[in-house]
Motif scaffolding. Structure first.
Motif, PDB file in Angstrom:
ATOM      1  N   SER A 129      -0.687 -16.128  17.922  1.00  0.00           N
ATOM      2  CA  SER A 129      -1.699 -14.758  17.540  1.00  0.00           C
ATOM      3  C   SER A 129      -1.983 -14.317  16.289  1.00  0.00           C
ATOM      4  N   ALA A 130      -1.168 -14.770  15.227  1.00  0.00           N
ATOM      5  CA  ALA A 130      -1.267 -14.483  13.855  1.00  0.00           C
ATOM      6  C   ALA A 130      -2.491 -15.206  13.502  1.00  0.00           C
ATOM      7  N   GLY A 131      -2.826 -16.371  14.282  1.00  0.00           N
ATOM      8  CA  GLY A 131      -3.857 -17.378  13.776  1.00  0.00           C
ATOM      9  C   GLY A 131      -5.120 -16.712  14.483  1.00  0.00           C
ATOM     10  N   GLU A 132      -4.897 -16.108  15.755  1.00  0.00           N
ATOM     11  CA  GLU A 132      -6.308 -15.902  16.449  1.00  0.00           C
ATOM     12  C   GLU A 132      -6.584 -14.375  16.257  1.00  0.00           C
ATOM     13  N   GLN A 133      -5.492 -13.546  15.814  1.00  0.00           N
ATOM     14  CA  GLN A 133      -6.027 -12.077  15.478  1.00  0.00           C
ATOM     15  C   GLN A 133      -6.131 -11.989  14.069  1.00  0.00           C
ATOM     16  N   ARG A 134      -7.167 -12.323  13.285  1.00  0.00           N
ATOM     17  CA  ARG A 134      -7.195 -12.276  11.748  1.00  0.00           C
ATOM     18  C   ARG A 134      -7.075 -10.608  11.285  1.00  0.00           C
ATOM     19  N   ASP A 135      -7.235  -9.632  12.297  1.00  0.00           N
ATOM     20  CA  ASP A 135      -7.168  -8.343  11.770  1.00  0.00           C
ATOM     21  C   ASP A 135      -5.709  -8.050  11.696  1.00  0.00           C
ATOM     22  N   LEU A 136      -4.750  -8.843  12.202  1.00  0.00           N
ATOM     23  CA  LEU A 136      -3.394  -8.457  11.806  1.00  0.00           C
ATOM     24  C   LEU A 136      -2.897  -8.652  10.426  1.00  0.00           C
ATOM     25  N   GLY A 137      -3.683  -9.495   9.726  1.00  0.00           N
ATOM     26  CA  GLY A 137      -3.593  -9.693   8.338  1.00  0.00           C
ATOM     27  C   GLY A 137      -2.355 -10.557   7.953  1.00  0.00           C
ATOM     28  N   LEU A 138      -2.066 -11.418   8.834  1.00  0.00           N
ATOM     29  CA  LEU A 138      -0.988 -12.271   8.554  1.00  0.00           C
ATOM     30  C   LEU A 138      -1.313 -13.794   8.256  1.00  0.00           C
ATOM     31  N   ASP A 139      -0.567 -14.436   7.335  1.00  0.00           N
ATOM     32  CA  ASP A 139      -0.661 -15.695   7.080  1.00  0.00           C
ATOM     33  C   ASP A 139       0.720 -16.631   6.969  1.00  0.00           C
ATOM     34  N   VAL A 140       1.016 -17.078   8.333  1.00  0.00           N
ATOM     35  CA  VAL A 140       2.371 -17.742   8.363  1.00  0.00           C
ATOM     36  C   VAL A 140       2.633 -18.681   7.757  1.00  0.00           C
ATOM     37  N   MET A 141       3.348 -18.799   6.508  1.00  0.00           N
ATOM     38  CA  MET A 141       3.713 -19.822   5.665  1.00  0.00           C
ATOM     39  C   MET A 141       4.648 -20.784   6.154  1.00  0.00           C
ATOM     40  N   VAL A 142       5.723 -20.311   7.013  1.00  0.00           N
ATOM     41  CA  VAL A 142       6.746 -21.173   7.013  1.00  0.00           C
ATOM     42  C   VAL A 142       7.498 -20.365   8.343  1.00  0.00           C
ATOM     43  N   VAL A 143       7.874 -21.550   9.414  1.00  0.00           N
ATOM     44  CA  VAL A 143       8.733 -21.206  10.433  1.00  0.00           C
ATOM     45  C   VAL A 143       9.972 -21.600  10.159  1.00  0.00           C
ATOM     46  N   VAL A 144      11.024 -20.877  10.358  1.00  0.00           N
ATOM     47  CA  VAL A 144      12.548 -21.105   9.873  1.00  0.00           C
ATOM     48  C   VAL A 144      13.447 -21.374  11.280  1.00  0.00           C
ATOM     49  N   ASP A 145      13.729 -22.674  11.495  1.00  0.00           N
ATOM     50  CA  ASP A 145      14.383 -22.974  12.632  1.00  0.00           C
ATOM     51  C   ASP A 145      14.880 -24.298  12.602  1.00  0.00           C
ATOM     52  N   ASP A 146      16.164 -24.458  13.158  1.00  0.00           N
ATOM     53  CA  ASP A 146      16.642 -25.942  12.922  1.00  0.00           C
ATOM     54  C   ASP A 146      16.280 -26.965  14.185  1.00  0.00           C
ATOM     55  N   ASN A 147      15.458 -26.335  15.293  1.00  0.00           N
ATOM     56  CA  ASN A 147      15.151 -26.836  16.378  1.00  0.00           C
ATOM     57  C   ASN A 147      14.049 -26.274  16.999  1.00  0.00           C
ATOM     58  N   PRO A 148      12.807 -26.466  16.322  1.00  0.00           N
ATOM     59  CA  PRO A 148      11.666 -25.631  16.938  1.00  0.00           C
ATOM     60  C   PRO A 148      11.184 -26.521  18.106  1.00  0.00           C
ATOM     61  N   PHE A 149      10.262 -25.697  18.953  1.00  0.00           N
ATOM     62  CA  PHE A 149       9.237 -26.226  19.653  1.00  0.00           C
ATOM     63  C   PHE A 149       8.254 -27.270  19.224  1.00  0.00           C
TER      64      PHE A 149
END
Length: 431
Positions: A129-149
């Motif tokens: 959603s952060a990538g698709e909805q640019r009007d949210l104003g979010l740029d995800v720099m990192v996902v923190v998890d030791d077992n991500p999808f």
């Protein structure tokens, strides 16, 4: 910027409707009341309709408060009409302001640097959603998890699975917004690491458990259909926190003058019980951020070597307490010299009670979240103390109560604790 626009609009409305003598003060008070309702905090999803109920409610509260204080002769019907009119004006301001801000977010190449804690389906939906909805104003720099999808691993976003402290990751990536989603790691694992970020300039949002079942209130934010709870940060980040220090100084100075006769009488009584021993008992305690300081009390027990008193959790009071000591401990008069600790800045009037270094070292290794209670100044009295958690009581419960106080601090909570403390003193239930 929004606060300034509201201030101008409210000032214009007051100038039109009433005497301009108190225009500036009334305008500042009105906007200040709106601020207490969270109407100026940063938001991810910008929607004037989302904040409308809260805007109307606090506009009515502010209008009625100003009428009572500055113009009590105003009829109630007129005051309500003025409140509705001001709320409508501020709503229109938000329609245009949020529209401009959303358009600006869509055009920006550099947006709010964001970290997502968690790597499951919810985390992936937030990332998507952060990538698709640019009007949210979010740029995800990192996902923190030791077992991500796998989908998160394939997204191209940096994934940190090192289990490093969250504060370290936030500082390294210059994170401005942290969103805590679901993870295979227990929620309790994130509490203390997130508290370590309290003094950083980042906002923290949490996806509530069972969010599909949770009613999304107007004080929540959201991304897509996922509600977000905005975590209230450490009180010291707020401007009104500085009033607490001014309050402490004023109360300490006033109390020292008020109880001066009691201080003199107690000092004389303690001296007469044992002229060869010191009147004031000094002991090292641990304050904010683990800083040691000397705590002052009237001596209430027969002295023993510091090597014993500093590590003896439950001293043999029966053999060391005399009549004077019993009385000043029961009435908490022995604690009065700590008003000087408050004046010096070692302590606050209200806060977690300070402990000896020997036991702090023990408890930090065995009690969850005990270290977190040192985020604020320690106090003469506190939420744990007035709930019976003093003396030989559960350290785990004390840590829970102290951290509750820190997370929910307000001027009213301090006043409530002080009132309850006076009640305990009058009942003679001191330590």
């Amino acid at each position: 910027m929004l606060m300034l626009l509201d201030l101008i609009a409210v000032a214009a409305a007051i100038a039109y409707a009433t005497d301009q003598r108190w225009q500036v003060l009334e305008s500042l008070a009105f906007v200040g009341i709106l601020g207490t309702g969270g109407l100026y905090r940063s938001r991810i999803t910008l929607s004037a309709l989302l904040v409308l109920p809260r805007l109307v409610g606090f506009s009515m509260i502010a209008t009625l408060a100003l009428v009572i204080i500055f113009d009590a002769a105003t009829p109630l019907q007129r005051a309500l009409a003025e409140g509705v009119a001001v709320a409508a004006m501020l709503f229109i301001i938000r329609i245009f302001y949020f529209g401009v801000l959303r358009a600006r977010r869509r055009r920006m190449t550099t947006r709010t640097r964001t970290a997502i804690i968690g790597g499951g389906k919810v985390a992936f939906k937030l990332l998507q959603s952060a990538g698709e909805q640019r009007d949210l104003g979010l740029d995800v720099m990192v996902v923190v998890d030791d077992n991500p999808f796998p989908e998160i691993l394939d997204s191209g976003v940096d994934v940190d699975s090192t289990r490093r402290p969250i504060r370290e990751i936030v500082e390294e990536h210059g994170i401005e917004t942290v969103i805590v989603a679901y993870s295979r790691t227990a929620d309790s694992h994130f509490v203390s690491p997130l508290r370590e970020c309290d003094d950083l300039e980042c906002e923290i949002f949490v996806v509530p458990r069972l969010f599909e079942f949770v009613h999304a209130s107007s004080d929540m934010d959201r991304i897509h259909t996922i509600p977000l709870i905005h975590v209230r940060r450490l009180a010291q980040r707020t401007w009104y926190w500085h009033a607490k220090r001014a309050f402490d100084l004023a109360i300490a100075a006033f109390a020292i003058v008020l109880v001066a006769p009691v201080l003199v009488a107690t000092a004389l009584a303690v001296f007469l019980t044992d002229p060869k021993s010191p009147i004031i008992f000094r002991q090292e305690r641990i304050g904010r951020n683990g800083r040691p300081f000397d705590l002052f009390k009237f001596r209430s027990m027969r002295p023993v070597p510091a090597t014993a008193s500093d590590v003896d959790w439950a001293p043999d009071r029966a053999s060391r307490l005399g009549p004077v000591g019993k009385f000043i401990r029961k009435t908490s008069i022995d604690e009065l010299p700590q008003l000087w600790n408050v004046a010096r800045g070692d302590m606050s009037i209200v806060g977690p009670r300070p402990e000896r270094p020997h036991f702090v070292a023990q408890f930090q290794g065995s009690v969850p979240s005990y270290r977190d209670r040192h985020r604020l100044n320690v106090g003469l009295t506190g939420w744990a103390a007035i709930n019976g958690l003093r003396g030989d009581t559960s350290i785990d419960d004390r840590a829970v109560y102290d951290n509750y106080y820190i997370a929910n601090w307000s001027a009213w909570l301090d006043i409530k604790i002080i009132i309850l403390t006076f009640g305990a003193l009058l009942r003679g239930t001191g330590s």
